[in-house]
Design a protein around this motif. Structure first.
Motif, PDB file in Angstrom:
ATOM      1  N   LYS A   3       0.932  -1.198  -0.015  1.00  0.00           N
ATOM      2  CA  LYS A   3      -0.059   0.057   0.196  1.00  0.00           C
ATOM      3  C   LYS A   3       0.939   1.224   0.116  1.00  0.00           C
ATOM      4  O   LYS A   3       0.496   2.153  -0.553  1.00  0.00           O
ATOM      5  CB  LYS A   3      -1.046   0.110   1.254  1.00  0.00           C
ATOM      6  CG  LYS A   3      -2.225  -0.810   1.124  1.00  0.00           C
ATOM      7  CD  LYS A   3      -3.108  -0.649   2.194  1.00  0.00           C
ATOM      8  CE  LYS A   3      -2.574  -0.952   3.570  1.00  0.00           C
ATOM      9  NZ  LYS A   3      -3.595  -0.889   4.500  1.00  0.00           N
ATOM     10  N   ALA A   4       2.045   1.366   0.710  1.00  0.00           N
ATOM     11  CA  ALA A   4       3.027   2.401   0.737  1.00  0.00           C
ATOM     12  C   ALA A   4       3.451   2.794  -0.731  1.00  0.00           C
ATOM     13  O   ALA A   4       3.394   3.901  -0.927  1.00  0.00           O
ATOM     14  CB  ALA A   4       4.146   2.140   1.705  1.00  0.00           C
ATOM     15  N   SER A   5       3.699   1.511  -1.493  1.00  0.00           N
ATOM     16  CA  SER A   5       4.128   1.856  -2.695  1.00  0.00           C
ATOM     17  C   SER A   5       3.145   2.300  -3.842  1.00  0.00           C
ATOM     18  O   SER A   5       3.467   3.289  -4.667  1.00  0.00           O
ATOM     19  CB  SER A   5       4.838   0.817  -3.373  1.00  0.00           C
ATOM     20  OG  SER A   5       5.791   0.392  -2.699  1.00  0.00           O
ATOM     21  N   ALA A  36       0.613   4.272  -2.501  1.00  0.00           N
ATOM     22  CA  ALA A  36       0.317   5.804  -2.165  1.00  0.00           C
ATOM     23  C   ALA A  36       1.385   6.639  -2.878  1.00  0.00           C
ATOM     24  O   ALA A  36       1.473   7.815  -3.006  1.00  0.00           O
ATOM     25  CB  ALA A  36       0.293   5.668  -0.462  1.00  0.00           C
ATOM     26  N   ARG A  37       2.751   6.081  -2.785  1.00  0.00           N
ATOM     27  CA  ARG A  37       3.902   6.925  -3.302  1.00  0.00           C
ATOM     28  C   ARG A  37       3.361   7.186  -4.514  1.00  0.00           C
ATOM     29  O   ARG A  37       3.720   8.208  -5.191  1.00  0.00           O
ATOM     30  CB  ARG A  37       5.031   6.120  -2.941  1.00  0.00           C
ATOM     31  CG  ARG A  37       6.240   7.214  -3.408  1.00  0.00           C
ATOM     32  CD  ARG A  37       7.443   6.198  -2.839  1.00  0.00           C
ATOM     33  NE  ARG A  37       7.607   5.575  -1.666  1.00  0.00           N
ATOM     34  CZ  ARG A  37       7.534   4.265  -1.367  1.00  0.00           C
ATOM     35  NH1 ARG A  37       7.847   3.277  -2.562  1.00  0.00           N
ATOM     36  NH2 ARG A  37       7.438   3.755  -0.434  1.00  0.00           N
ATOM     37  N   ILE A  38       3.064   6.268  -5.600  1.00  0.00           N
ATOM     38  CA  ILE A  38       2.906   6.426  -6.917  1.00  0.00           C
ATOM     39  C   ILE A  38       1.941   7.527  -6.929  1.00  0.00           C
ATOM     40  O   ILE A  38       1.829   8.503  -8.102  1.00  0.00           O
ATOM     41  CB  ILE A  38       2.384   5.269  -7.693  1.00  0.00           C
ATOM     42  CG1 ILE A  38       3.366   4.342  -7.913  1.00  0.00           C
ATOM     43  CG2 ILE A  38       1.876   5.544  -9.042  1.00  0.00           C
ATOM     44  CD1 ILE A  38       2.863   2.766  -8.103  1.00  0.00           C
ATOM     45  N   ASN A  77       1.058   9.953  -4.937  1.00  0.00           N
ATOM     46  CA  ASN A  77       1.823  11.297  -4.413  1.00  0.00           C
ATOM     47  C   ASN A  77       2.624  11.719  -5.531  1.00  0.00           C
ATOM     48  O   ASN A  77       2.519  13.136  -5.812  1.00  0.00           O
ATOM     49  CB  ASN A  77       2.608  10.938  -3.265  1.00  0.00           C
ATOM     50  CG  ASN A  77       1.740  10.803  -2.055  1.00  0.00           C
ATOM     51  OD1 ASN A  77       2.095   9.980  -1.182  1.00  0.00           O
ATOM     52  ND2 ASN A  77       0.564  11.514  -1.631  1.00  0.00           N
ATOM     53  N   ILE A  78       3.248  10.847  -6.231  1.00  0.00           N
ATOM     54  CA  ILE A  78       4.112  11.496  -7.425  1.00  0.00           C
ATOM     55  C   ILE A  78       3.356  12.006  -8.433  1.00  0.00           C
ATOM     56  O   ILE A  78       3.494  12.774  -9.213  1.00  0.00           O
ATOM     57  CB  ILE A  78       5.040  10.416  -7.974  1.00  0.00           C
ATOM     58  CG1 ILE A  78       6.238   9.905  -6.976  1.00  0.00           C
ATOM     59  CG2 ILE A  78       5.596  10.639  -9.188  1.00  0.00           C
ATOM     60  CD1 ILE A  78       6.938   8.740  -7.086  1.00  0.00           C
ATOM     61  N   GLU A 133      -1.916  15.161  -2.741  1.00  0.00           N
ATOM     62  CA  GLU A 133      -1.590  15.595  -1.542  1.00  0.00           C
ATOM     63  C   GLU A 133      -1.458  14.657  -0.342  1.00  0.00           C
ATOM     64  O   GLU A 133      -0.659  14.542   0.470  1.00  0.00           O
ATOM     65  CB  GLU A 133      -2.157  16.892  -1.193  1.00  0.00           C
ATOM     66  CG  GLU A 133      -1.843  18.252  -2.084  1.00  0.00           C
ATOM     67  CD  GLU A 133      -2.234  19.473  -1.834  1.00  0.00           C
ATOM     68  OE1 GLU A 133      -2.387  19.864  -0.734  1.00  0.00           O
ATOM     69  OE2 GLU A 133      -2.496  20.232  -2.523  1.00  0.00           O
ATOM     70  N   ARG A 134      -2.498  14.103  -0.333  1.00  0.00           N
ATOM     71  CA  ARG A 134      -2.807  13.042   0.660  1.00  0.00           C
ATOM     72  C   ARG A 134      -3.660  12.017   0.011  1.00  0.00           C
ATOM     73  O   ARG A 134      -4.403  12.251  -0.993  1.00  0.00           O
ATOM     74  CB  ARG A 134      -3.614  13.805   1.921  1.00  0.00           C
ATOM     75  CG  ARG A 134      -3.059  14.893   2.344  1.00  0.00           C
ATOM     76  CD  ARG A 134      -3.922  15.416   3.622  1.00  0.00           C
ATOM     77  NE  ARG A 134      -3.998  14.463   4.663  1.00  0.00           N
ATOM     78  CZ  ARG A 134      -4.833  14.603   5.555  1.00  0.00           C
ATOM     79  NH1 ARG A 134      -5.529  15.646   5.810  1.00  0.00           N
ATOM     80  NH2 ARG A 134      -4.954  13.711   6.655  1.00  0.00           N
ATOM     81  N   ALA A 183      -5.108   3.814  -1.114  1.00  0.00           N
ATOM     82  CA  ALA A 183      -3.826   3.110  -1.359  1.00  0.00           C
ATOM     83  C   ALA A 183      -4.123   1.532  -1.603  1.00  0.00           C
ATOM     84  O   ALA A 183      -3.546   0.861  -2.516  1.00  0.00           O
ATOM     85  CB  ALA A 183      -2.771   3.507  -0.400  1.00  0.00           C
TER      86      ALA A 183
END
Length: 71
Positions: free
Chosen positions: A10-12, A14-16, A18-19, A23-24, A30
């Motif tokens: 999920k963190a990856s 979410a990072r995509i 964000n990129i 913003e959130r 995610a």
């Protein structure tokens, strides 16, 4: 709820997002995004494997992935 093992964390996911400009990103967004990415990746993988086998190879190569992703 049981913790599910993911190929795409999920963190990856979410990072995509964000990129891409988010913003959130909520935890559920995610998780949903990761699930959808995994489904798409599974379809591309299966197609790339067929392409490699059709070419007489056991090894999936970058070109197989690119070709499979176009379809």
């Amino acid at each position: 709820m049981a913790k599910r093992s993911r190929a795409i964390p999920k963190a990856s996911a979410a990072r995509i997002l964000n990129i891409a400009g988010a913003e959130r990103v909520s935890d559920s967004a995610a998780a949903t995004f990761a699930d959808i990415l995994e489904e798409i990746a599974q379809e591309i993988s299966e197609h790339a494997i067929k392409i490699a086998k059709h070419s007489g190879r056991k090894t999936v190569q970058g070109g197989d992935i690119k070709l499979a992703a176009k379809d």
